[in-house]
Design an enzyme around this catalytic site. Sequence first.
Site, PDB file in Angstrom:
ATOM      1  N   ASP A  96     -11.270   3.120   3.916  1.00 59.38           N
ATOM      2  CA  ASP A  96     -11.625   1.692   3.897  1.00 59.38           C
ATOM      3  C   ASP A  96     -13.137   1.495   3.806  1.00 59.38           C
ATOM      4  O   ASP A  96     -13.607   0.403   3.471  1.00 59.38           O
ATOM      5  CB  ASP A  96     -11.146   1.025   5.192  1.00 59.38           C
ATOM      6  CG  ASP A  96      -9.936   0.133   4.996  1.00 59.38           C
ATOM      7  OD1 ASP A  96      -9.736  -0.362   3.871  1.00 59.38           O
ATOM      8  OD2 ASP A  96      -9.211  -0.073   5.980  1.00 59.38           O
ATOM      9  N   GLN A 134      -4.858  -1.295   9.567  1.00 61.47           N
ATOM     10  CA  GLN A 134      -4.807  -2.637   8.994  1.00 61.47           C
ATOM     11  C   GLN A 134      -5.434  -3.649   9.958  1.00 61.47           C
ATOM     12  O   GLN A 134      -5.108  -3.678  11.143  1.00 61.47           O
ATOM     13  CB  GLN A 134      -3.346  -3.010   8.682  1.00 61.47           C
ATOM     14  CG  GLN A 134      -3.163  -4.338   7.985  1.00 61.47           C
ATOM     15  CD  GLN A 134      -3.701  -4.359   6.563  1.00 61.47           C
ATOM     16  OE1 GLN A 134      -3.790  -3.337   5.887  1.00 61.47           O
ATOM     17  NE2 GLN A 134      -4.101  -5.527   6.096  1.00 61.47           N
ATOM     18  N   LYS A 146       0.835  -1.211   0.000  1.00 61.26           N
ATOM     19  CA  LYS A 146       0.000   0.000   0.000  1.00 61.26           C
ATOM     20  C   LYS A 146       0.867   1.258   0.000  1.00 61.26           C
ATOM     21  O   LYS A 146       0.611   2.201  -0.744  1.00 61.26           O
ATOM     22  CB  LYS A 146      -0.932   0.001   1.220  1.00 61.26           C
ATOM     23  CG  LYS A 146      -2.112  -0.959   1.074  1.00 61.26           C
ATOM     24  CD  LYS A 146      -2.867  -1.175   2.380  1.00 61.26           C
ATOM     25  CE  LYS A 146      -3.916  -2.278   2.199  1.00 61.26           C
ATOM     26  NZ  LYS A 146      -4.548  -2.715   3.443  1.00 61.26           N
TER      27      LYS A 146
HETATM   28  N1  GUN Z   1      -7.095  -6.583   6.091  1.00 64.30           N
HETATM   29  C1  GUN Z   1      -7.370  -7.312   4.982  1.00 64.30           C
HETATM   30  N2  GUN Z   1      -7.940  -6.531   4.032  1.00 64.30           N
HETATM   31  C2  GUN Z   1      -8.027  -5.297   4.561  1.00 64.30           C
HETATM   32  C3  GUN Z   1      -8.506  -4.059   4.059  1.00 64.30           C
HETATM   33  O1  GUN Z   1      -9.005  -3.932   2.923  1.00 64.30           O
HETATM   34  N3  GUN Z   1      -8.406  -3.004   4.902  1.00 64.30           N
HETATM   35  C4  GUN Z   1      -7.886  -3.122   6.157  1.00 64.30           C
HETATM   36  N4  GUN Z   1      -7.845  -2.027   6.923  1.00 64.30           N
HETATM   37  N5  GUN Z   1      -7.436  -4.249   6.646  1.00 64.30           N
HETATM   38  C5  GUN Z   1      -7.501  -5.328   5.840  1.00 64.30           C
END
Ligand code: GUN
Length: 283
Positions: A121, A98, A54
């Site tokens: 998100d 995350q 990311k």
């Molecule tokens: N963990 C797995 N996929 C995601 C996501 O799209 N966003 C976040 N914040 N955590 C994740």
Amino acid sequence: MTAQIIDGKAFAAALRARVGGVATAFETASGRKAGLAVVLVGEDPASAVYVRSKGKATLAANMASFEHKLPADTAQADLIALVDRLNADPAVDGILVQLPLPAHLDEQAVLLRINPNKDVDGFHPVNAGRLATGLPGFVPCTPLGCLMLLQDQLGDLSGKEAVVIGRSNIVGKPMAALLTAASCTVTLAHSRTRDLAAHVSRADIVVAAVGRAGFVKGEWLKPGATVIDVGINRVEGGLVGDVEFDSAACVAGAITPVPGGVGPMTIACLLRNTLVAAHRNAG
Ligand code: GUN
């Protein structure tokens, strides 16, 4: 094999390039870069890989990346205090914590603390409510990416029969809401669904998000169906999806591969959401 393979990797690369172009224009117009803050608590190796990619993708799209790595034993109050600082920071347009968080932390309380206008998100209940009621807000990145692939593949989705398998807050529920808004007739199936194969056999669109390797079988599918496989399951020999690819590819009209299908779309949509947040915050 007869199915067309949906190239999510190429689609995502094109989307990231478009977002990068708009991000550069945003910087010229506003005098600052759009900014994404990513918070990682603990050492989970898969999460660390996601957070690194990311960060790299954010920089490559000409946005600012703020990474906050906290130890696994971080106290709830300290994590909340960081979210408060990011909420107040004008250089931060989007905040992503995350998941999963270490077990001693209250995930819901942390997500609730994020300013909904920085919730790129789309996990805050305010954004889930906005999606459910058709108001503008942030849509979770993975289902948004799935919708883009489906619209690119099929054009207008109106009137199509869609089966979403899995009812998580991150994928299944928002996916069902997006397909409903696109005028599909939606069945949201889950672990208690009776005769799943019968539901799937009626579907023009199948989105599989159950987290079980090869769970959906090709013989369940309606010939010509479009299959979106959200699963990323580590098995001996590599990564596989929730759909049994070889049997499904003999029946489906089009199918996403794993890897290289939905996965790359998630980060591309995160960048897109961050840029939308920047424009809203600047406006
Ligand atoms: N963990 C797995 N996929 C995601 C996501 O799209 N966003 C976040 N914040 N955590 C994740």
